[in-house]
Design a protein around this motif. Structure first.
Motif, mmCIF file in Angstrom:
data_model
loop_
_atom_site.group_PDB
_atom_site.id
_atom_site.type_symbol
_atom_site.label_atom_id
_atom_site.label_comp_id
_atom_site.label_asym_id
_atom_site.label_seq_id
_atom_site.Cartn_x
_atom_site.Cartn_y
_atom_site.Cartn_z
ATOM 1 N N ILE A 130 0.773 -1.122 0.033
ATOM 2 C CA ILE A 130 0.081 0.047 -0.207
ATOM 3 C C ILE A 130 0.790 1.182 -0.101
ATOM 4 N N LEU B 33 -3.832 2.050 -1.862
ATOM 5 C CA LEU B 33 -5.058 1.145 -1.758
ATOM 6 C C LEU B 33 -5.922 1.069 -2.853
ATOM 7 N N ARG C 84 -7.672 -4.772 4.889
ATOM 8 C CA ARG C 84 -7.087 -3.664 3.958
ATOM 9 C C ARG C 84 -6.861 -2.272 5.094
ATOM 10 N N SER D 145 -3.742 -0.150 6.163
ATOM 11 C CA SER D 145 -3.733 1.008 5.710
ATOM 12 C C SER D 145 -3.538 1.878 7.005
#
Length: 305
Positions: A77, A82, A106, A110
């Motif tokens: 990322i 993303l 995710r 992140s």
């Protein structure tokens, strides 16, 4: 809580519809162009929100996130951003607050990548539908361990009044699979810990349900590296105990041709061994099955008439 939307619509093509299956993990679609259009519509509707506005779903069946995998995803990322949006729903009564429906891994990665904003797609779903999506997403990706999967199914049963048949239809699994997975919740905590650690598979663990010494059996299985068939034989041996010597039996009476013909018809219809014992004007029909899947199939056929 209103849940008028048909539950079954979530089970087919769900991951593509919410844009939450990575190309390398998605199954080959039946209609690629149509599914690509669905995913494109989702991507075009994505917007960015501050990452602190997002919170995880407390009902998400997935509880374990591997640290190494999160670190790898966070590194990706940082390099590429993303790519896929996180699917969220608005939190009732709050402004700029969202709950994750799909994509918690995710979101966690992140945070590690120190993103201030993330792309999201906001959908309008009920509590039950949010749980369905979370289960389906993780089951499709094989992200859940067997106990997390079982806990998700149990939540649909307990919190939203589903039956096992409805759970099976919703997540795209067979009813025997759902029933066998739910049985794992009856195991002792020590055995559950071995499942979570990956030392025991669901196939191994199902053999231990109802065994009084399940935990010692589990340790024996792990120490000896037994496969599922060997575990089945071990459990049967312990359950039956030492077998007595053969006892003389009187010769069974010969069955007439009509009885044998009926036995064959029933055996062919059910796909199982059927034995008929006549006693006077009545009698008994014995249907032999090897496992719960076969029993469930017999019940299905009988109920279907």
């Amino acid at each position: 809580m209103a849940e008028d939307a048909p539950r079954s619509r979530l089970g087919r093509g769900l991951a593509a519809l919410i844009g939450d299956v990575e190309p390398s993990q998605a199954a080959a679609p039946a209609a690629p162009r149509e599914r690509d259009r669905d995913a494109e519509r989702v991507r075009s509707g994505a917007r960015k929100v501050p990452i602190e506005f997002i919170r995880p779903n407390p009902r998400n069946p997935r509880r374990s996130f591997a640290e190494a995998e999160l670190d790898e995803l966070a590194a990706s990322i940082r390099t590429r951003g993303l790519i896929q949006p996180i699917v969220v729903r608005s939190v009732a009564g709050k402004t700029d607050a969202y709950e994750i429906v799909a994509g918690e891994r995710r979101w966690r990665a992140s945070q590690r990548a120190a993103l201030h904003e993330v792309p999201v797609v906001v959908i309008d779903v009920t509590d039950a539908q949010a749980l369905e999506i979370a289960i389906i997403e993780n089951v499709q990706r094989a992200d859940l361990d067997p106990l997390e999967e079982a806990a998700g199914y149990q939540a649909l049963l307990d919190s939203f009044g589903y039956g096992q048949d409805e759970v099976a239809r919703t997540v795209g699994k067979s009813r025997p699979h759902v029933a066998n997975t739910l049985r794992l919740l009856k195991l002792p905590d020590g055995v559950k810990a071995m499942i979570t650690a990956g030392q025991l598979t669901a196939g191994h663990a199902r053999m231990l349900v109802g065994q009084p010494d399940a935990e010692s059996l589990a340790r024996d299985i792990v120490a000896r590296g037994l496969n599922v068939r060997q575990v089945e034989a071990l459990v049967r041996e312990r359950s039956d105990g030492p077998r007595p010597g053969p006892k003389p039996r009187s010769a069974a009476p010969q069955k007439d041709a009509d009885t044998r013909a009926v036995e064959k018809r029933l055996s062919d219809a059910l796909g199982l061994t059927v034995v008929i014992d006549h006693k006077g004007d009545g009698g008994t029909v014995h249907v032999h099955y090897r496992d719960l899947d076969q029993l469930d199939e017999v019940l299905r056929r009988l109920e279907a008439g």
